[in-house]
Write an enzyme that holds these catalytic residues in place. Structure first.
Site, PDB file in Angstrom:
ATOM      1  N   TYR A   1     -22.348   3.646  -2.637  1.00 49.74           N
ATOM      2  CA  TYR A   1     -23.602   3.966  -3.310  1.00 49.74           C
ATOM      3  C   TYR A   1     -24.052   2.814  -4.197  1.00 49.74           C
ATOM      4  O   TYR A   1     -25.234   2.457  -4.232  1.00 49.74           O
ATOM      5  CB  TYR A   1     -23.482   5.253  -4.131  1.00 49.74           C
TER       6      TYR A   1
ATOM      7  N   LYS B   1       0.863  -1.187   0.000  1.00 41.98           N
ATOM      8  CA  LYS B   1       0.000   0.000   0.000  1.00 41.98           C
ATOM      9  C   LYS B   1       0.894   1.230   0.000  1.00 41.98           C
ATOM     10  O   LYS B   1       2.050   1.181   0.441  1.00 41.98           O
ATOM     11  CB  LYS B   1      -0.886   0.014   1.249  1.00 41.98           C
TER      12      LYS B   1
END
Length: 343
Positions: free
Chosen positions: A184, A82
Site C-alpha cells: 500500500y 529465515k
C-alpha cells in the site's frame, strides 16, 4: 527427514536447519541458517498455514537463501537466515507460541536473529524478546515496512530510467498485486509520483481503501496478469512470475516487493527474452532489512535513508551490467552477492 532436507531442490548448502517444537504452546517451527560469512544470519519469521511440512521446509530453505543474497547486496554486515511457524496466523497465535520460539532461538546462541515477516508483527516479536535478545524489529524504533516501500520506489525509478529513458512516472500504469503494509505504501508513492494504479488483493477492505484514497482501478486476483500496464509490481507472495503468468503479462518492467518472485531461475532468462526488465527482488526489497539491521546493531539512523536509496543506484548498476554482458538481471545480481559472501 534429514535426507529429505538434503535432497530438497531448494537446499543450497545451508549451514544449519533446525526443527523446533514445544508441546504446551503447540509450536512447530523450522529455522534455516543459510550463510554466516558476513555475520550472524538475519531474516524474518513467517507464520503460514502450510499445506504440509514439506511445503514449509521448501519455503524456509528458499527464503533463507534469499536473505543471504539480499543482505550481501545491501552491504550489510550480516548473513542470511529465515524461520517459519506452521500455523494459521489469524487463529493460532498466542504469546506462549512466540515465547517458545524465543527459547529455540536462544539455544542457537546468536547464529540467527529473527524479526517480523508475513503473518507476524512487532507485537509477536516483543513476545519472542521475553526469552531471547536475538530478535529485531520490535517496533520501538518504527515499522520497517515504509523503508521496504521506499526501496521499491527508488528501484522502480531506476528501472523506468533504464527502460524508458525518463525520470517521471507521469502517464505510466502500474499493475500492483498485494496491498499489505509494504504494497500500500509503495502504491501511495507511485500515485504521488503520477502513476495510474491497477490493483488486486484478496482483502476487500484494502481494495476499497485503494479505490477511495489512491483512485486505483480494482481487478480480480487472477486478472492482474492480463491488464495493459507498464510495470508489474508483485507485492504479495512469491513465484508469481512463472511460465503461465509471464506469457500473459503486457508490461516492460517487473518491480515489486515480494520475495522469490521468479518461480524458477529460468524465468530470469525468459524475462530478458520477452523484453521485460526485471528488478531482482532481493535487491529492490532490501529496505526493510536495512532498517532492521540498523536497529539491531544500534547504528545511528542518520544514514539510513541514504542507505535505502542506494538500492536505486545498485539496480542501475545491475541493469547496465546485464545489458553489457547480455545476461538476465537475476544472474548479474546473484554474482554481485556471491562475490561478497563467498570468500
Amino acid at each position: 527427514m534429514t535426507a529429505f532436507v538434503f535432497n530438497e531442490i531448494n537446499f543450497d548448502n545451508h549451514e544449519q536447519v533446525v526443527f523446533a517444537s514445544e508441546a504446551k504452546s503447540g509450536l512447530k517451527a523450522i529455522i534455516a541458517v543459510h550463510n554466516t560469512q558476513l555475520g550472524p544470519a538475519m531474516g524474518g519469521c513467517r507464520m503460514w498455514n502450510y499445506a504440509s511440512e514439506a511445503e514449509a521446509v521448501r519455503d524456509v530453505l528458499r527464503l533463507s537463501r534469499g536473505m543471504t543474497y539480499k543482505n550481501a547486496v545491501a552491504g550489510l554486515p550480516i548473513g542470511g537466515g529465515k524461520s517459519v511457524i506452521i500455523g494459521n496466523p489469524k487463529t493460532d497465535k498466542t504469546p506462549a507460541l512466540f515465547e517458545a520460539l524465543g527459547e529455540a532461538l536462544e539455544r542457537l546462541g546468536g547464529r540467527y536473529v529473527t524479526a517480523e515477516d508475513v503473518g507476524t508483527s512487532p507485537a509477536d516479536m516483543a513476545n519472542v524478546a521475553l526469552k531471547t535478545n536475538y530478535v529485531a524489529g520490535l517496533g520501538d524504533r518504527g515499522d520497517p515496512s515504509p523503508f521496504t516501500a521506499l526501496g521499491c520506489f527508488v528501484g522502480a525509478q531506476a528501472a523506468v530510467r533504464h527502460q524508458f529513458g525518463r525520470d517521471s512516472f507521469d502517464g505510466l500504469t502500474v499493475a500492483l498485486q498485494g496491498l499489505g503494509h509494504v504494497g500500500y505504501d509503495y502504491a501511495r508513492r507511485l500515485k504521488e509520483a503520477g502513476a495510474r494504479l491497477i490493483v488486486s488483493d484478496i482483502d476487500q477492505a484494502a481494495l476499497a481503501r485503494a479505490q477511495a484514497e489512491l483512485g486505483a482501478e480494482v481487478v480480480a486476483t487472477d486478472a492482474i496478469y492480463d491488464v495493459q500496464a507498464d510495470i508489474y509490481a508483485p507485492c504479495a507472495l512469491g513465484a508469481t512470475v512463472n511460465p503461465e503468468t509471464l506469457s500473459r503479462l503486457k508490461v516492460k518492467i517487473i518491480a515489486g516487493a515480494a520475495n522469490n518472485q521468479l518461480a524458477t531461475p529460468e524465468m530470469g532468462i525468459a524475462c530478458r527474452e520477452q523484453g521485460i526488465l526485471y528488478a531482482p527482488d532481493f535487491v529492490i526489497n532490501a529496505g526493510g532489512i536495512i532498517k532492521v539491521c540498523y536497529e539491531y546493531l544500534n547504528t545511528p539512523e542518520t544514514g539510513l535513508d541514504a542507505h535505502v536509496r542506494r538500492i536505486g543506484e545498485t539496480l542501475a548498476e545491475v541493469f547496465a551490467q546485464a545489458d553489457a554482458d547480455r545476461l538476465p538481471t537475476s544472474v548479474v545480481a546473484d554474482r554481485i552477492a556471491e562475490a561478497r559472501f563467498k570468500k
